[in-house]
Design an enzyme around this catalytic site. Sequence first.
Site, PDB file in Angstrom:
ATOM      1  N   HIS A   1       0.817  -1.222   0.000  1.00  0.00           N
ATOM      2  CA  HIS A   1       0.000   0.000   0.000  1.00  0.00           C
ATOM      3  C   HIS A   1       0.853   1.275   0.000  1.00  0.00           C
ATOM      4  O   HIS A   1       0.852   2.036  -0.958  1.00  0.00           O
ATOM      5  CB  HIS A   1      -0.892   0.036   1.255  1.00  0.00           C
TER       6      HIS A   1
HETATM    7  O1  RIB Z   1      -5.284  -0.080   4.632  1.00  0.00           O
HETATM    8  C1  RIB Z   1      -3.888  -0.078   4.435  1.00  0.00           C
HETATM    9  C2  RIB Z   1      -3.251   0.992   5.247  1.00  0.00           C
HETATM   10  O2  RIB Z   1      -3.501   0.746   6.637  1.00  0.00           O
HETATM   11  C3  RIB Z   1      -1.719   1.017   5.115  1.00  0.00           C
HETATM   12  O3  RIB Z   1      -1.246   2.323   5.303  1.00  0.00           O
HETATM   13  C4  RIB Z   1      -1.273   0.144   6.249  1.00  0.00           C
HETATM   14  O4  RIB Z   1       0.038   0.471   6.708  1.00  0.00           O
HETATM   15  C5  RIB Z   1      -2.273   0.509   7.310  1.00  0.00           C
HETATM   16  O5  RIB Z   1      -1.828   1.707   7.935  1.00  0.00           O
END
Ligand code: RIB
Length: 313
Positions: free
Chosen positions: A243
């Site tokens: 992500h």
């Molecule tokens: O949903 C994914 C996000 O939530 C990413 O930033 C992960 O690190 C968590 O913080």
Amino acid sequence: MAPRKIIIDTDPGQDDAVAILLALASPQEIEVLGITAVAGNVPLALTQKNARMVCELAGKPETLVFAGCDAPLRRKLTTAEHVHGKTGLDGPTLPDPTMPLQQAHAVDFIIDTLRGHDPKTVTLCPVGPLTNIATALRKAPDIADRIQEIVLMGGAYFEVGNITPTAEFNIYVDPEAAGIVFACGAPLTVMPLDVTHKALVTAKRNAAFRALNSPVGDAVALMTEFYERFDREKYGTDGAPLHDPCVAAYLIRPELFSGRFINVEIETSSDLTLGMTVADWWGVSDRAPNATFMGQVDSDGFFALLTERLGRL
Ligand code: RIB
Ligand code: CA
């Protein structure tokens, strides 16, 4: 071209760690003015420690790391140890940090940095809940016009939720903060699950990290091997979605990503859909566009960039 001056606001988190490594490995394109930790994946005491551990893994102990807000604006903190493990950085065994935590509060660092640089020359890169950013905007409304761009990881539309049926974790943890950020008027670029779920660390891509034959490559391989369990079980995907590194990759090679400039609002009242990013992808409302909401990524290009840059550390 001069490197882009940024502040990374983060809740490490293995994917946050990879985003920090990618940014620190790219000084021609990115100047990290500071890293501000926020409570999210794990409590603040761990996110600020993890941020420093990652800076030392990158060989950049001079990086300025600040602790920020330890709870959302109005709600109890929701954490994600079920994804990231109890330390938030489960997978590799990394030494405790020896570099200092800065004394100033992260929110004051964000405000002072934006006021201390020419307008529109500092980019904010939140990759966790938006509590620090929203608190800075509430404490110093003048900074909104001084922000060059906010490039954040959060939200979802076609991919729907990962922490509830409709909400992505970063937005869900502090929906009121997200509402403030999405309404602040600064140029906003959003990396939602719609994009990050296409950036999967397949076995081949993980092997490329290991083939770097470096402490960084090995640590990243162990991090992604650890946290992929959640997504494999939930989505049946082939590997962990990276992500947060999508934010850093966008700053280096924006052409890897494509999306639409649309209206995105945050649900802050319904218990059923709390934290949903209501993205008007088809332009069916008369609400004014406020965000570039990404929908596609060249995932091979993304991993080629990431692996090459990790190899520089
Ligand atoms: O949903 C994914 C996000 O939530 C990413 O930033 C992960 O690190 C968590 O913080
Ligand atoms: Ca994160």
